[in-house]
Design a protein around this motif. Structure first.
Motif, short mmCIF file in Angstrom:
data_model
loop_
_atom_site.label_atom_id
_atom_site.label_comp_id
_atom_site.label_asym_id
_atom_site.label_seq_id
_atom_site.Cartn_x
_atom_site.Cartn_y
_atom_site.Cartn_z
N ALA A 263 4.31 -2.32 -9.79
CA ALA A 263 5.32 -2.97 -9.57
C ALA A 263 6.11 -3.95 -8.75
O ALA A 263 6.80 -3.23 -7.95
N ALA A 264 4.63 -4.45 -8.74
CA ALA A 264 4.89 -5.98 -7.47
C ALA A 264 6.31 -6.70 -7.90
O ALA A 264 6.28 -6.73 -6.80
N THR A 265 7.30 -7.01 -8.95
CA THR A 265 7.64 -8.03 -9.14
C THR A 265 9.09 -7.70 -9.18
O THR A 265 9.95 -7.60 -9.50
N GLU A 266 9.21 -5.60 -10.00
CA GLU A 266 10.24 -5.26 -9.51
C GLU A 266 11.17 -5.19 -8.69
O GLU A 266 10.36 -5.38 -7.29
N ALA A 267 12.05 -5.36 -8.82
CA ALA A 267 13.11 -5.26 -7.37
C ALA A 267 12.70 -4.32 -6.10
O ALA A 267 12.37 -5.10 -5.25
N ALA A 268 12.46 -3.39 -7.07
CA ALA A 268 12.37 -2.23 -5.79
C ALA A 268 11.19 -2.13 -5.50
O ALA A 268 10.76 -1.97 -4.25
N GLY A 269 9.78 -2.00 -6.26
CA GLY A 269 8.53 -2.41 -5.61
C GLY A 269 8.60 -3.42 -4.72
O GLY A 269 7.28 -3.27 -4.02
N PHE A 270 8.81 -5.10 -5.16
CA PHE A 270 8.59 -5.78 -4.48
C PHE A 270 9.36 -5.62 -3.17
O PHE A 270 8.48 -6.20 -2.53
N ASP A 271 10.43 -5.29 -3.03
CA ASP A 271 11.19 -4.40 -1.67
C ASP A 271 9.97 -3.57 -0.56
O ASP A 271 10.17 -3.98 0.55
N VAL A 272 9.32 -3.53 -1.07
CA VAL A 272 9.04 -2.24 -0.40
C VAL A 272 7.34 -2.88 -0.73
O VAL A 272 6.52 -1.69 0.15
N LEU A 273 7.02 -3.89 -0.52
CA LEU A 273 5.39 -3.91 -1.10
C LEU A 273 4.89 -4.17 0.58
O LEU A 273 3.92 -3.28 0.88
N ASP A 274 5.46 -4.74 1.63
CA ASP A 274 4.98 -4.63 2.44
C ASP A 274 4.44 -3.44 3.04
O ASP A 274 4.07 -3.26 4.48
N GLU A 275 6.09 -2.43 3.12
CA GLU A 275 5.74 -1.78 4.10
C GLU A 275 5.15 -0.30 3.50
O GLU A 275 4.55 0.07 4.20
N ASN A 276 4.87 -0.05 2.53
CA ASN A 276 3.65 0.68 1.69
C ASN A 276 2.68 0.35 2.62
O ASN A 276 1.37 0.81 2.33
N TRP A 277 2.42 -1.24 2.30
CA TRP A 277 0.27 -1.89 3.23
C TRP A 277 1.05 -0.85 4.41
O TRP A 277 -0.28 -0.80 4.60
N ARG A 278 2.02 -0.93 5.44
CA ARG A 278 2.00 -0.92 6.74
C ARG A 278 1.47 0.76 7.07
O ARG A 278 1.14 0.59 7.96
#
Length: 396
Positions: free
Chosen positions: A200-215
């Motif tokens: 869900a990389a480009t969905e609003a909620a998915g994009f918002d947490v991309l870097d956070e989930n990787w962190r």
């Protein structure tokens, strides 16, 4: 690692309109992977679903077996096996068989199961899916290594279980875990060193947490003494590419409307804000999809890189918005213009052409001077010949 390491692939859930022939749709899933292999795509992932009518691949392993015989180099993954629906020993056996059949091209993606209607049909508590995935993650690596496992949970009991085959790929096929919005995927990946499939990389909620989930994944991995490899981080993006934005919009108009209608039923939260407007404008305006040109695709990937940092693979979601020939053309344009941009394939050619453009006036002047000198030399030779001829005539 830099953008030049970026690879590209396909993610086939798949999405098949309930008005169309499922037979033809499944055949075309295989054909599009074959087409992607010819174009130089690196990966293709097949999903597992059992309800809703649209996402009609119930066995990604069957699709991988068929696709492997049609292709030469593309890697093939399960995207993903819904592990709470299966005994893990049976899954490991199938993956290792594919590891041998593909001679190392198989990848194993696993997740908790996306569709609640799947779990309901077989009596699995929807609330338990993530917990079950966490339990099976503890023993999937030793199983895939061919080791003996004894492990009991509320939903399976392994007694000195081991796979029939040992892995073709050493120490085992690559493992990835689905990650959408919650931190559970990142935590699981970090704990076990799995790759991540950010669906869900480009969905609003998915994009918002991309870097956070990787962190989170990196933090959990560090606590266990290992590091995450960004080359095993994959982001899924819906794209349709055409020569112009107008052509892209025209290609997808009808298919996109039906796809949005489906998602409004299966994942209504993901379609919020879609009512009452043009779905192309809404999806593109919100940065949720690319419906445009290769330059628009490049801009989307660079946006994701700015948010996420380096990642390994951009996976095009196979959404079937357009008709067959336009769909194939979209992948071809992506391969012709987007893939070489990130690989730096044309850097030397472009620099060479740039040097030509920058120096053409000087070089043309020198070339013309050389031509003029050649003409002058010829004139001198000609005059000498004429003078010699005149002198011979006078002597006679």
């Amino acid at each position: 690692m830099s953008g030049s390491n970026l690879e590209h692939g396909l993610f086939l859930a798949p999405y098949h309109d309930v008005q169309e022939s499922p037979t033809i749709a499944l055949r075309r899933d295989l054909e599009i992977v074959e087409w992607a292999d010819r174009l130089g795509f690196a990966e293709a992932w097949f999903g597992e679903h059992h309800s809703t009518g649209w996402e009609t691949i119930c066995s990604p392993e069957l699709m991988i077996a068929a696709a492997a015989e049609r292709t030469q180099r593309i890697r093939l993954g399960t995207g993903v096996v819904s592990m709470p629906y299966h005994n893990p020993l049976m899954v490991a056996n199938r993956i290792l068989q594919l590891d041998h059949m593909t001679m190392g091209r198989v990848m194993f993606g696993m997740g908790p199961g996306l569709l609640p209607t799947d779990a309901e049909m077989i009596g699995v508590d929807i609330r338990s899916l993530r917990e079950k995935l966490t339990e099976v993650a503890e023993i999937i690596v030793p199983l895939l290594r061919g080791e003996e496992v004894t492990h009991r949970t509320s939903w399976y009991d392994l007694q000195r279980a081991r796979t029939h085959l040992r892995p073709y790929t050493q120490p085992h096929p690559e493992i990835a875990v689905a990650s959408a919005i919650t931190p559970s995927g990142g935590m699981l990946a970090g704990r076990h060193g799995f790759g991540m499939l950010c669906v869900a990389a480009t969905e609003a909620a998915g994009f918002d947490v991309l870097d956070e989930n990787w962190r989170i994944a990196n933090q959990v991995a560090a606590e266990r003494g290992h590091t995450m490899d960004p080359r095993r981080l994959r982001l899924v993006v819906p794209m349709h590419v055409a020569a112009t934005r107008e052509k892209a919009r025209e290609d997808v108009r009808e298919g996109l409307a039906r796809w949005v209608q489906y998602f409004d039923r299966v994942a209504p939260a993901g379609m919020r804000g879609m009512a009452g407007g043009d779905p192309v404008d809404i999806l593109v305006g919100a940065g949720r999809a690319v419906i445009g040109t290769p330059d628009d695709a490049i801009a989307m990937i660079e946006r994701l890189q700015a948010k996420q940092g380096d990642f390994g693979v951009l996976l095009l979601q196979a959404h079937n918005w357009a008709e067959w020939e336009e769909t194939k053309k979209s992948y071809e344009l992506y391969a012709r213009f987007v893939m070489p941009h990130f690989a730096g394939t044309n850097r030397n050619r472009q620099e060479s052409y740039g040097q030509l453009s920058a120096n053409i006036d000087r070089l043309e002047g020198e070339r013309q001077a050389g031509a003029d000198a050649a003409f002058s030399a010829w004139q001198r030779i000609r005059r000498k010949g004429e003078e010699a001829g005149e002198a011979d005539g006078e002597s006679v």
